[in-house]
Design a protein around this motif. Structure first.
Motif, PDB file in Angstrom:
ATOM      1  N   VAL A 166       0.893  -1.154   0.000  1.00  0.00           N
ATOM      2  CA  VAL A 166       0.000   0.000   0.000  1.00  0.00           C
ATOM      3  C   VAL A 166       0.930   1.202   0.000  1.00  0.00           C
ATOM      4  CG1 VAL A 166      -1.741   1.307   1.255  1.00  0.00           C
ATOM      5  CG2 VAL A 166      -1.858  -1.199   1.227  1.00  0.00           C
ATOM      6  N   GLY A 167       1.078   1.817  -1.161  1.00  0.00           N
ATOM      7  CA  GLY A 167       2.084   2.865  -1.307  1.00  0.00           C
ATOM      8  C   GLY A 167       3.462   2.265  -1.107  1.00  0.00           C
ATOM      9  N   ASP A 168       4.211   2.800  -0.164  1.00  0.00           N
ATOM     10  CA  ASP A 168       5.557   2.291   0.132  1.00  0.00           C
ATOM     11  C   ASP A 168       5.567   1.309   1.301  1.00  0.00           C
ATOM     12  OD1 ASP A 168       6.683   3.812  -1.875  1.00  0.00           O
ATOM     13  OD2 ASP A 168       7.135   5.502  -0.558  1.00  0.00           O
ATOM     14  N   GLU A 169       4.391   1.000   1.835  1.00  0.00           N
ATOM     15  CA  GLU A 169       4.314   0.136   3.013  1.00  0.00           C
ATOM     16  C   GLU A 169       3.952  -1.294   2.631  1.00  0.00           C
ATOM     17  OE1 GLU A 169       1.845  -0.355   7.205  1.00  0.00           O
ATOM     18  OE2 GLU A 169       1.250   1.212   5.801  1.00  0.00           O
ATOM     19  N   MET A 170       4.782  -2.234   3.104  1.00  0.00           N
ATOM     20  CA  MET A 170       4.477  -3.645   2.896  1.00  0.00           C
ATOM     21  C   MET A 170       3.527  -4.107   3.995  1.00  0.00           C
ATOM     22  SD  MET A 170       6.914  -7.045   2.654  1.00  0.00           S
ATOM     23  CE  MET A 170       7.563  -6.862   4.299  1.00  0.00           C
ATOM     24  N   ILE A 171       2.424  -4.689   3.588  1.00  0.00           N
ATOM     25  CA  ILE A 171       1.480  -5.289   4.522  1.00  0.00           C
ATOM     26  C   ILE A 171       1.739  -6.788   4.484  1.00  0.00           C
ATOM     27  CG2 ILE A 171      -0.944  -5.554   5.153  1.00  0.00           C
ATOM     28  CD1 ILE A 171       0.040  -2.606   5.051  1.00  0.00           C
ATOM     29  N   GLY A 172       1.821  -7.417   5.639  1.00  0.00           N
ATOM     30  CA  GLY A 172       2.157  -8.840   5.699  1.00  0.00           C
ATOM     31  C   GLY A 172       3.663  -9.008   5.686  1.00  0.00           C
ATOM     32  N   GLY A 173       4.142  -9.987   4.937  1.00  0.00           N
ATOM     33  CA  GLY A 173       5.581 -10.227   4.869  1.00  0.00           C
ATOM     34  C   GLY A 173       6.151 -10.666   6.210  1.00  0.00           C
ATOM     35  N   PHE A 174       5.433 -11.515   6.901  1.00  0.00           N
ATOM     36  CA  PHE A 174       5.797 -11.911   8.264  1.00  0.00           C
ATOM     37  C   PHE A 174       7.144 -12.639   8.313  1.00  0.00           C
ATOM     38  CE2 PHE A 174       1.202 -11.861   7.627  1.00  0.00           C
ATOM     39  CZ  PHE A 174       0.867 -10.807   8.460  1.00  0.00           C
ATOM     40  N   THR A 175       7.378 -13.572   7.403  1.00  0.00           N
ATOM     41  CA  THR A 175       8.665 -14.280   7.385  1.00  0.00           C
ATOM     42  C   THR A 175       9.762 -13.362   6.867  1.00  0.00           C
ATOM     43  OG1 THR A 175       8.320 -15.248   5.176  1.00  0.00           O
ATOM     44  CG2 THR A 175       7.568 -16.537   7.073  1.00  0.00           C
ATOM     45  N   VAL A 176       9.416 -12.441   5.975  1.00  0.00           N
ATOM     46  CA  VAL A 176      10.391 -11.477   5.463  1.00  0.00           C
ATOM     47  C   VAL A 176      10.941 -10.650   6.617  1.00  0.00           C
ATOM     48  CG1 VAL A 176      10.680  -9.437   3.982  1.00  0.00           C
ATOM     49  CG2 VAL A 176       9.292 -11.368   3.194  1.00  0.00           C
ATOM     50  N   LYS A 177      10.054 -10.204   7.500  1.00  0.00           N
ATOM     51  CA  LYS A 177      10.468  -9.392   8.639  1.00  0.00           C
ATOM     52  C   LYS A 177      11.390 -10.173   9.575  1.00  0.00           C
ATOM     53  CE  LYS A 177       6.363  -6.574   8.232  1.00  0.00           C
ATOM     54  NZ  LYS A 177       4.983  -6.374   8.652  1.00  0.00           N
ATOM     55  N   VAL A 178      11.115 -11.459   9.763  1.00  0.00           N
ATOM     56  CA  VAL A 178      11.983 -12.295  10.597  1.00  0.00           C
ATOM     57  C   VAL A 178      13.375 -12.379   9.970  1.00  0.00           C
ATOM     58  CG1 VAL A 178      12.393 -14.657  11.414  1.00  0.00           C
ATOM     59  CG2 VAL A 178      10.113 -13.646  11.627  1.00  0.00           C
ATOM     60  N   LEU A 179      13.425 -12.630   8.671  1.00  0.00           N
ATOM     61  CA  LEU A 179      14.714 -12.742   7.987  1.00  0.00           C
ATOM     62  C   LEU A 179      15.465 -11.409   8.006  1.00  0.00           C
ATOM     63  CD1 LEU A 179      13.661 -14.989   4.981  1.00  0.00           C
ATOM     64  CD2 LEU A 179      14.986 -15.660   6.996  1.00  0.00           C
ATOM     65  N   GLN A 180      14.752 -10.293   7.832  1.00  0.00           N
ATOM     66  CA  GLN A 180      15.401  -8.982   7.890  1.00  0.00           C
ATOM     67  C   GLN A 180      15.976  -8.721   9.283  1.00  0.00           C
ATOM     68  OE1 GLN A 180      12.130  -6.516   6.574  1.00  0.00           O
ATOM     69  NE2 GLN A 180      12.895  -6.454   4.466  1.00  0.00           N
ATOM     70  N   ASP A 181      15.240  -9.109  10.310  1.00  0.00           N
ATOM     71  CA  ASP A 181      15.712  -8.929  11.679  1.00  0.00           C
ATOM     72  C   ASP A 181      16.958  -9.770  11.941  1.00  0.00           C
ATOM     73  OD1 ASP A 181      15.479  -7.817  14.337  1.00  0.00           O
ATOM     74  OD2 ASP A 181      14.757  -9.797  14.993  1.00  0.00           O
ATOM     75  N   LEU A 182      16.949 -11.012  11.462  1.00  0.00           N
ATOM     76  CA  LEU A 182      18.126 -11.877  11.618  1.00  0.00           C
ATOM     77  C   LEU A 182      19.341 -11.285  10.909  1.00  0.00           C
ATOM     78  CD1 LEU A 182      16.524 -15.415  11.197  1.00  0.00           C
ATOM     79  CD2 LEU A 182      17.476 -14.432  13.301  1.00  0.00           C
ATOM     80  N   GLN A 183      19.126 -10.744   9.704  1.00  0.00           N
ATOM     81  CA  GLN A 183      20.225 -10.141   8.954  1.00  0.00           C
ATOM     82  C   GLN A 183      20.752  -8.909   9.662  1.00  0.00           C
ATOM     83  OE1 GLN A 183      21.726 -11.359   6.042  1.00  0.00           O
ATOM     84  NE2 GLN A 183      23.210  -9.847   6.714  1.00  0.00           N
ATOM     85  N   ARG A 184      19.846  -8.104  10.190  1.00  0.00           N
ATOM     86  CA  ARG A 184      20.253  -6.894  10.916  1.00  0.00           C
ATOM     87  C   ARG A 184      21.106  -7.254  12.136  1.00  0.00           C
ATOM     88  NH1 ARG A 184      15.781  -4.562  10.568  1.00  0.00           N
ATOM     89  NH2 ARG A 184      14.759  -5.543  12.346  1.00  0.00           N
ATOM     90  N   ARG A 185      20.708  -8.300  12.860  1.00  0.00           N
ATOM     91  CA  ARG A 185      21.480  -8.750  14.033  1.00  0.00           C
ATOM     92  C   ARG A 185      22.859  -9.259  13.619  1.00  0.00           C
ATOM     93  NH1 ARG A 185      17.035 -12.149  17.562  1.00  0.00           N
ATOM     94  NH2 ARG A 185      15.521 -10.460  17.689  1.00  0.00           N
ATOM     95  N   ALA A 186      22.914  -9.986  12.496  1.00  0.00           N
ATOM     96  CA  ALA A 186      24.194 -10.505  12.019  1.00  0.00           C
ATOM     97  C   ALA A 186      25.130  -9.383  11.605  1.00  0.00           C
ATOM     98  CB  ALA A 186      23.962 -11.459  10.858  1.00  0.00           C
ATOM     99  N   ASP A 187      24.560  -8.274  11.106  1.00  0.00           N
ATOM    100  CA  ASP A 187      25.367  -7.152  10.657  1.00  0.00           C
ATOM    101  C   ASP A 187      25.888  -6.290  11.803  1.00  0.00           C
ATOM    102  OD1 ASP A 187      24.957  -7.968   8.051  1.00  0.00           O
ATOM    103  OD2 ASP A 187      23.368  -6.494   7.644  1.00  0.00           O
ATOM    104  N   GLU A 188      25.293  -6.434  12.973  1.00  0.00           N
ATOM    105  CA  GLU A 188      25.692  -5.603  14.126  1.00  0.00           C
ATOM    106  C   GLU A 188      26.981  -6.067  14.754  1.00  0.00           C
ATOM    107  OE1 GLU A 188      22.258  -5.685  16.688  1.00  0.00           O
ATOM    108  OE2 GLU A 188      21.258  -4.144  15.517  1.00  0.00           O
TER     109      GLU A 188
END
Length: 111
Positions: free
Chosen positions: A89-111
């Protein structure tokens, strides 16, 4: 990841309602398992229609190890096999629940 899949399943009616009122330029996708023999890949599918308990659409990327489908192949899968769903919806992703988990894991790995 299991909680993300469960949330996608639980919130599926939201996707169905949004798909029913979608704008012509909107794309809606689901991530589902596709199996070829003993090999299964979770692949994003662009949804073209919802029919009873089935999701119909086209494979949205080239599979890595599957030979029975390719980018653009038409598939029909049972809704109960759903792993995730998303739409914009515009620039906002609705849903993408597993995507968010993977993004969070990647962010933690990058820290």
């Amino acid at each position: 990841m299991k909680a993300a899949v469960e949330e996608a399943q639980r919130r599926w009616p939201e996707f169905v309602a949004a798909f029913a009122r979608r704008a012509p330029e909107q794309t809606f996708g689901v991530k589902v398992p596709i199996t070829d023999g003993k090999t299964t890949e979770f692949i994003w599918v662009s949804v073209t229609s919802l029919e009873d308990d089935r999701i119909c659409g086209k494979i949205d990327n080239d599979p890595v190890d599957l030979t029975n489908v390719k980018h653009g192949s038409r598939v029909r899968v049972k809704q109960r096999k759903l792993n995730d769903w998303a739409y914009m919806v515009g620039d906002e992703m609705i849903g993408g629940f597993t995507v968010k988990v993977l993004q969070d894991l990647q962010r933690r790995a990058d820290e």
